[in-house]
Write a protein that holds these residues in place. Structure first.
Motif, PDB file in Angstrom:
ATOM      1  N   ALA A 575       0.837  -1.205   0.000  1.00 51.12           N
ATOM      2  CA  ALA A 575       0.000   0.000   0.000  1.00 51.12           C
ATOM      3  C   ALA A 575       0.866   1.247   0.000  1.00 51.12           C
ATOM      4  N   ASP A 576       0.499   2.217  -0.807  1.00 49.34           N
ATOM      5  CA  ASP A 576       1.130   3.534  -0.719  1.00 49.34           C
ATOM      6  C   ASP A 576       0.624   4.220   0.543  1.00 49.34           C
ATOM      7  N   LEU A 577       1.508   4.896   1.240  1.00 53.28           N
ATOM      8  CA  LEU A 577       1.148   5.633   2.447  1.00 53.28           C
ATOM      9  C   LEU A 577       1.348   7.111   2.176  1.00 53.28           C
ATOM     10  N   LEU A 578       0.308   7.895   2.446  1.00 55.11           N
ATOM     11  CA  LEU A 578       0.291   9.310   2.085  1.00 55.11           C
ATOM     12  C   LEU A 578       0.266  10.201   3.315  1.00 55.11           C
ATOM     13  N   ASP A 579       0.723  11.428   3.128  1.00 56.20           N
ATOM     14  CA  ASP A 579       0.537  12.458   4.148  1.00 56.20           C
ATOM     15  C   ASP A 579      -0.946  12.837   4.145  1.00 56.20           C
ATOM     16  N   PRO A 580      -1.639  12.730   5.296  1.00 54.28           N
ATOM     17  CA  PRO A 580      -3.092  12.993   5.297  1.00 54.28           C
ATOM     18  C   PRO A 580      -3.459  14.408   4.871  1.00 54.28           C
ATOM     19  N   LYS A 581      -2.544  15.362   5.053  1.00 50.08           N
ATOM     20  CA  LYS A 581      -2.861  16.757   4.717  1.00 50.08           C
ATOM     21  C   LYS A 581      -2.575  17.067   3.249  1.00 50.08           C
ATOM     22  N   THR A 582      -1.372  16.689   2.791  1.00 48.80           N
ATOM     23  CA  THR A 582      -0.979  17.059   1.428  1.00 48.80           C
ATOM     24  C   THR A 582      -1.309  15.979   0.408  1.00 48.80           C
ATOM     25  N   LYS A 583      -1.615  14.780   0.872  1.00 45.04           N
ATOM     26  CA  LYS A 583      -1.872  13.599   0.024  1.00 45.04           C
ATOM     27  C   LYS A 583      -0.625  13.182  -0.760  1.00 45.04           C
ATOM     28  N   ALA A 584       0.536  13.692  -0.376  1.00 41.25           N
ATOM     29  CA  ALA A 584       1.778  13.301  -1.040  1.00 41.25           C
ATOM     30  C   ALA A 584       2.217  11.933  -0.527  1.00 41.25           C
ATOM     31  N   LYS A 585       2.766  11.112  -1.414  1.00 44.17           N
ATOM     32  CA  LYS A 585       3.238   9.792  -1.019  1.00 44.17           C
ATOM     33  C   LYS A 585       4.495   9.941  -0.159  1.00 44.17           C
ATOM     34  N   ILE A 586       4.496   9.272   1.005  1.00 40.41           N
ATOM     35  CA  ILE A 586       5.652   9.356   1.896  1.00 40.41           C
ATOM     36  C   ILE A 586       6.292   7.989   2.139  1.00 40.41           C
ATOM     37  N   ASN A 587       5.591   6.907   1.785  1.00 41.15           N
ATOM     38  CA  ASN A 587       6.144   5.586   2.051  1.00 41.15           C
ATOM     39  C   ASN A 587       5.378   4.552   1.228  1.00 41.15           C
TER      40      ASN A 587
END
Length: 634
Positions: A575-587
């Protein structure tokens, strides 16, 4: 072992091998973690890469997170140490072997015979051996502050420290905090001393794997006071032992306040503590409180002592499970006063065993007030022992006591997000990410040519101790024994397991379970740890079908050792993990969902976190840093 047969064609073969090897690395488009373009093809790492190509049928991208754990030894070093291992001669080359092979090794400390006639203040110290320190001192005070602060492998020995001193004070403040894999020994500390104090404050706080041993501490002392405040607080998975502590002492006073509080799986052993002492006065306050599975063993505690006063208050209160054993406690003593107040009221039932408690004692007063369930009293004194407010509550009642007004369970022992339900693995879900960072010391695999020549069984632990310079009752001895015990444990129902000390052994085990068509995965990084993350796109591995997998978790050992096991009925996900605020992929996370939990313990952390019980729910978790899972390749 890679065998090179010399022949007239050998120079040509070697040139071809070197050429094809380097092109192969360059052609992957991935980083090998080895910046050199002319790598020796006979290093352990080069051999491992060829072994991967030979054994794994799919031409998949190479898993550099695994291959980079290969031994850093050069070809010559590997051959040299392999020869020494075959000759049982590694122990004589211990420092060089440890350094070059990237192993976990404690330094060999040489005795320190320094004399310090005046008061001293040690600040920002590490790895010292204090022998005959403070012997026969009259008055004064020594202070240890910020000692071994933040060290990876702190090793400190205090031998015959303050022995036969009079009115001498020792202060240990902020000693070895935030450390990893601790080995601290106090041997005959304060023995024969008269008066004076020993003050341990914030000792080993937040240590990862504390190993603390007090042997013959304050033995034969007179009127010496020892205080342990916030000792081993918030630590993880270690052992503390007090042997012959205060034995034959007179008027000794010891206070344990906040000892082992909020710790995780810490074991404490008190053996012959206060034995045959006169007027021993010990107080344990908030000992093991809020701990997770604390283990405490009191053996021959104040046995045959005179006029001892022992108080246990808020002992193991609100902890999770835990086990205590009191054997021959205050046995054959005279006029002992022992008070257990608010004892063992753990969140999930633990086990308390009292055997020979107060047996043969005279004039004793022993009271148990507000103590928990699941206690066994055997061969204890029938007179002079009182029991009041026995908290005979079921786990359901204790669970309800731990709930908030909203009905949610207060989870003090399981980090949020460590376990979750399969339904959480859908796009858009916001969930806490636990700290998945690797807390183990950095180590490398041994080449199989070396690992295969080293003993690996409890029956040969003496040989292992000799190789890795593990002294009797040392942290290293405990580390070796614990790993061997876990590796030799019978598998759980449906489990296939093996401990591997080389990457080649791990590959062999994985393909023995899953076949040659396999892939190995781990979570990409630790980004997002300790924060909320949003689940992005989710992909079920092997089509999301119920499948088999082989999971490999690190074990603490001198060289890199993995406990690999296969359990049936799992589903694996990426699963892609995103920053909840920016929706940018972080992991990019890898998760395993165990569909059959029927063989799990009712006290498992997953059920504490999620509720329910064995066999009633599935349980999912992320693959932590440097752990990995093998599945059939797609």
């Amino acid at each position: 072992m890679l065998k090179v047969h010399m022949s007239p064609l050998f120079p040509c073969f070697l040139f071809y091998l070197l050429s094809s090897f380097n092109v192969g690395l360059a052609g992957t488009g991935e980083s090998s973690g080895d910046g050199s373009t002319g790598a020796n093809p006979f290093t352990p790492k080069a051999y491992l890469i060829r072994y991967w190509k030979k054994e794994i049928s799919k031409d998949l991208p190479k898993p550099w997170f695994l291959l980079n754990k290969a031994s850093p030894l050069s070809a010559v070093e590997s051959a040299t140490f392999s020869k020494l291992a075959g000759e049982n001669a590694l122990t004589g080359n211990y420092p060089s072997f440890c350094a070059k092979a990237n192993l976990l090794c404690f330094a060999d400390l040489s005795p320190s015979l320094e004399k310090h006639d005046n008061n001293v203040n040690f600040a920002v110290y590490k790895d010292r051996n204090f022998t005959n320190y403070g012997t026969d001192r009259l008055g004064g005070a020594d202070s240890f502050k910020n000692y071994s602060d933040g060290e990876n492998l702190p090793l400190n020995t205090f031998r015959r420290y303050s022995r036969d001193s009079t009115g001498h004070d020792d202060k240990f403040a902020n000693y070895a905090p935030d450390t990893n894999v601790v080995d601290q020994t106090f041997n005959t500390y304060g023995a024969g001393a008269t008066g004076g104090t020993g003050d341990f404050k914030n000792y080993n706080q937040f240590a990862n794997i504390p190993g603390l041993k007090f042997t013959s501490y304050s033995d034969d002392s007179n009127g010496r006071k020892q205080t342990f405040t916030q000792y081993a607080e918030s630590t993880n998975a270690g052992d503390e032992s007090f042997a012959n502590y205060g034995k034959n002492g007179n008027g000794a006073k010891n206070e344990f306040t906040g000892y082992g509080k909020d710790s995780n799986v810490v074991g404490s052993g008190f053996s012959s503590y206060g034995q045959e002492a006169n007027g021993e006065n010990d107080a344990f306050t908030t000992y093991g409180t809020n701990g997770n599975v604390p283990q405490n063993n009191f053996k021959n505690y104040v046995a045959r002592g005179n006029a001892a006063t022992e108080t246990f208050k808020n002992y193991r209160d609100q902890s999770n499970v835990g086990d205590d054993s009191f054997q021959s406690y205050a046995e054959d003593s005279n006029a002992a006063k022992v008070n257990f107040v608010n004892y063992g009221q753990s969140f999930n039932e633990g086990t308390d065993k009292f055997k020979g408690y107060g047996d043969g004692a005279k004039g004793q007063e022993m009271g148990f007030k507000i103590y928990g369930v699941n206690n066994t009293f055997k061969d204890y004194a029938k007179k002079g022992v009182s029991f009041a407010q026995y908290m005979n509550k079921t786990s359901e009642v204790l669970t309800s006591m731990a709930k908030t007004k909203s009905g949610k369970i207060v989870n003090k022992w399981v980090e949020p997000g460590k376990f979750f339900r399969e339904s959480m693995l859908k796009e858009g879900t916001v969930m806490p990410m636990p700290d998945i960072s690797d807390k183990m010391p950095k180590r490398s695999f041994l080449p199989r040519t070396i690992a295969s020549k080293l003993p690996f069984s409890t029956s040969k632990i003496s040989e292992l101790k000799q190789i890795f310079h593990a002294a009797e009752n040392s942290s290293m001895e405990s580390i070796i024994a614990s790993a061997l015990s876990e590796c030799e444990r019978a598998p759980s129902r449906g489990e296939t397991k093996r401990c591997v000390g080389s990457a080649e052994d791990m590959i062999d085990f994985a393909i023995s379970v899953l076949g040659r068509n396999v892939a190995v995965r781990t979570t990409q990084s630790t980004d997002g740890s300790g924060h909320d993350v949003m689940v992005g796109s989710v992909k079920g591995i092997d089509g999301g079908r119920v499948t088999k997998s082989v999971s490999c978790h690190q074990s603490l050992f001198p060289y890199l050792l993995y406990y690999c096991h296969s359990v049936p009925k799992v589903r694996a996900y990426e699963a892609d993990l995103l920053d909840p605020k920016t929706k940018a992929k972080i992991n990019h996370g890898v998760a395993i969902c165990h569909l059959d939990t029927s063989a799990w313990s009712a006290g498992h952390g997953a059920f504490l976190a999620l509720g329910s019980g064995p066999g009633k729910i599935e349980v999912c978790h992320w693959i932590f840093e440097n752990d990995m899972t093998w599945t059939t390749a797609e």
